[in-house]
Design a protein around this motif. Structure first.
Motif, short mmCIF file in Angstrom:
data_model
loop_
_atom_site.label_atom_id
_atom_site.label_comp_id
_atom_site.label_asym_id
_atom_site.label_seq_id
_atom_site.Cartn_x
_atom_site.Cartn_y
_atom_site.Cartn_z
N ALA A 149 11.21 11.12 -10.63
CA ALA A 149 10.14 11.75 -9.88
C ALA A 149 9.82 11.22 -8.40
N PHE A 150 10.35 9.94 -8.28
CA PHE A 150 10.19 9.42 -7.04
C PHE A 150 11.49 9.49 -6.27
N ALA A 151 11.45 9.98 -4.91
CA ALA A 151 12.56 9.94 -4.22
C ALA A 151 12.55 8.78 -3.28
N GLY A 152 14.02 8.29 -2.69
CA GLY A 152 14.07 7.69 -1.73
C GLY A 152 13.60 6.15 -1.94
N ASP A 153 12.79 5.89 -0.91
CA ASP A 153 12.49 4.36 -0.85
C ASP A 153 10.97 4.27 -0.70
N VAL A 154 10.35 5.57 -1.09
CA VAL A 154 8.89 5.40 -1.44
C VAL A 154 8.41 4.31 -2.25
N MET A 155 7.48 3.45 -1.64
CA MET A 155 6.58 2.38 -2.65
C MET A 155 5.12 2.86 -2.73
N SER A 156 5.04 2.64 -4.23
CA SER A 156 3.24 2.84 -4.28
C SER A 156 2.93 2.11 -5.46
N ASP A 157 1.80 2.05 -5.90
CA ASP A 157 1.44 1.17 -7.02
C ASP A 157 1.72 2.32 -8.32
N ARG A 158 1.58 3.47 -7.92
CA ARG A 158 1.97 4.69 -9.22
C ARG A 158 3.39 4.50 -9.49
N ALA A 163 -4.21 1.55 -4.25
CA ALA A 163 -3.61 2.86 -4.06
C ALA A 163 -3.12 3.51 -2.65
N LYS A 164 -3.74 2.88 -1.68
CA LYS A 164 -3.24 2.97 -0.20
C LYS A 164 -2.12 2.30 0.28
N MET A 165 -1.49 1.17 -0.67
CA MET A 165 -0.30 0.62 -0.23
C MET A 165 0.66 1.44 -0.30
N THR A 166 1.54 1.18 0.82
CA THR A 166 2.82 2.09 0.82
C THR A 166 3.99 0.83 1.31
N ASN A 167 5.13 1.39 1.68
CA ASN A 167 6.19 0.42 2.26
C ASN A 167 5.83 -0.83 3.18
N GLN A 168 5.02 -0.41 4.06
CA GLN A 168 4.69 -1.36 5.15
C GLN A 168 3.91 -2.36 4.47
N THR A 207 4.38 -4.04 1.59
CA THR A 207 4.97 -4.85 0.72
C THR A 207 5.34 -6.13 1.59
N SER A 208 4.96 -7.25 0.62
CA SER A 208 5.25 -8.64 1.23
C SER A 208 4.09 -9.19 1.98
N THR A 209 2.91 -8.53 2.09
CA THR A 209 1.82 -8.70 2.81
C THR A 209 0.65 -9.41 2.08
N TYR A 210 -0.34 -9.87 2.78
CA TYR A 210 -1.35 -10.53 2.37
C TYR A 210 -2.83 -9.91 2.89
N VAL A 211 -3.66 -9.25 1.88
CA VAL A 211 -4.67 -8.46 2.66
C VAL A 211 -6.07 -8.83 1.71
N ASP A 212 -6.97 -8.32 2.24
CA ASP A 212 -8.32 -8.44 1.77
C ASP A 212 -8.30 -7.23 0.79
N HIS A 213 -9.59 -7.16 0.19
CA HIS A 213 -10.08 -6.07 -0.70
C HIS A 213 -10.21 -4.62 -0.25
N PHE A 214 -10.13 -4.67 1.08
CA PHE A 214 -10.39 -3.47 1.72
C PHE A 214 -8.82 -3.04 2.20
N GLY A 215 -7.75 -3.84 2.05
CA GLY A 215 -6.42 -3.55 2.40
C GLY A 215 -6.34 -4.10 3.83
N GLU A 216 -7.18 -4.73 4.49
CA GLU A 216 -6.78 -5.14 5.90
C GLU A 216 -6.28 -6.47 5.67
N PRO A 217 -5.16 -6.73 6.77
CA PRO A 217 -4.42 -8.02 6.55
C PRO A 217 -5.34 -9.23 7.03
N ILE A 218 -4.71 -10.33 6.23
CA ILE A 218 -5.29 -11.70 6.31
C ILE A 218 -4.30 -12.74 6.96
N LEU A 219 -4.57 -13.34 8.05
CA LEU A 219 -3.52 -14.34 8.34
C LEU A 219 -3.09 -15.31 7.49
#
Length: 250
Positions: free
Chosen positions: A138-147, A230-235, A237-249
């Motif tokens: 049901a998932f095509a290509g390199d699409v990434m998601s929590d689902r 639920a908003k996380m996608t390919n970009q 992955t391998s990241t460190y974020v806060d609970h709003f999805g914003e990047p943390i250094l």
């Protein structure tokens, strides 16, 4: 398509509220596995289970690696060929002492084992089921998601070396920095399998670990975590974020 989730450390705090939302929220999961060290001492989970047949309570001490094959088999017996879509490595521990004068090598090793090694090894154990979910046609290509298939490592703002302005908390900080390194490498290694891997700070939460002075309630943190995930996608992955999805250094 079916959506299955496993949450470690689900008997209280953030893990409990994540489980509650996952079984009965706006977009409930088809199957939720909630783990705790003692299944006879998780009344809140059992109360949720009474009205939600999609909740399975499983025993797990994340530091007992020998029990992982049994746990994976129990999950596999339920999800079958559908695999596991989302692994939430939430279980963790904090050190009793904060200052340099009281830190011990035993504290350092124990927290590193619980907060860093266990999430890595548990992810490794569940890789076959995560890969099975990611391979759903049901998932095509390199699409990434929590689902599709994802690993969410619940971290802390203390996992940021850049953000460390107060020192102390040697064992806890080191274990969470290590978890960030694990997240980074897993995201790179599992990208070909289309498995998303994210490290997330849940905020300063009013839990047994976070203390009474925490800024947000567990249910609020859990809601933000799942909304951000639920908003996380390919970009992401391998990241460190806060609970709003914003990047943390790092």
């Amino acid at each position: 398509m079916p959506f299955s989730v496993l949450v470690t450390g689900a008997n209280r705090g953030i893990g409990l509220e994540l489980t509650r939302l996952l079984v009965s929220g706006p977009k409930p999961a088809d199957t939720v596995f909630a783990t705790c060290r003692n299944t006879s001492d998780c009344k809140d989970l059992q109360d949720i289970q009474k009205s939600h047949s999609n909740l399975h309570i499983l025993q797990l001490d994340v530091c007992e690696e020998a029990s992982y094959p049994r746990l994976v088999q129990e999950v596999s017996n339920v999800v079958k060929d559908g695999g596991l879509n989302l692994l939430i490595n939430n279980a963790g521990s904090a050190s009793r002492g904060r200052e340099l004068s009281v830190v011990t090598s035993e504290d350092m090793v124990q927290l590193f084992r619980t907060n860093c090694v266990a999430p890595l090894m548990l992810t490794k154990a569940f890789l076959p089921l995560l890969r099975a979910a990611a391979a759903d046609p049901a998932f095509a290509g390199d699409v990434m998601s929590d689902r599709r298939a994802a690993v969410l490592n619940i971290n802390s703002r203390m996992g940021s070396i850049d953000d460390n302005k107060s020192g102390q908390r040697y064992a806890y900080r080191t274990s969470k920095v290590g978890l960030n390194s694990v997240t980074r490498s897993l995201g790179i290694d599992l990208r070909p399998d289309h498995i998303l891997v994210v490290s997330m700070d849940p905020g300063w939460v009013r839990t047994r670990m976070g203390g009474a002075n925490g800024k947000i309630a567990p249910e609020e943190s859990a809601s933000r975590i799942l909304t951000a995930m639920a908003k996380m996608t390919n970009q992401h992955t391998s990241t460190y974020v806060d609970h709003f999805g914003e990047p943390i250094l790092w």
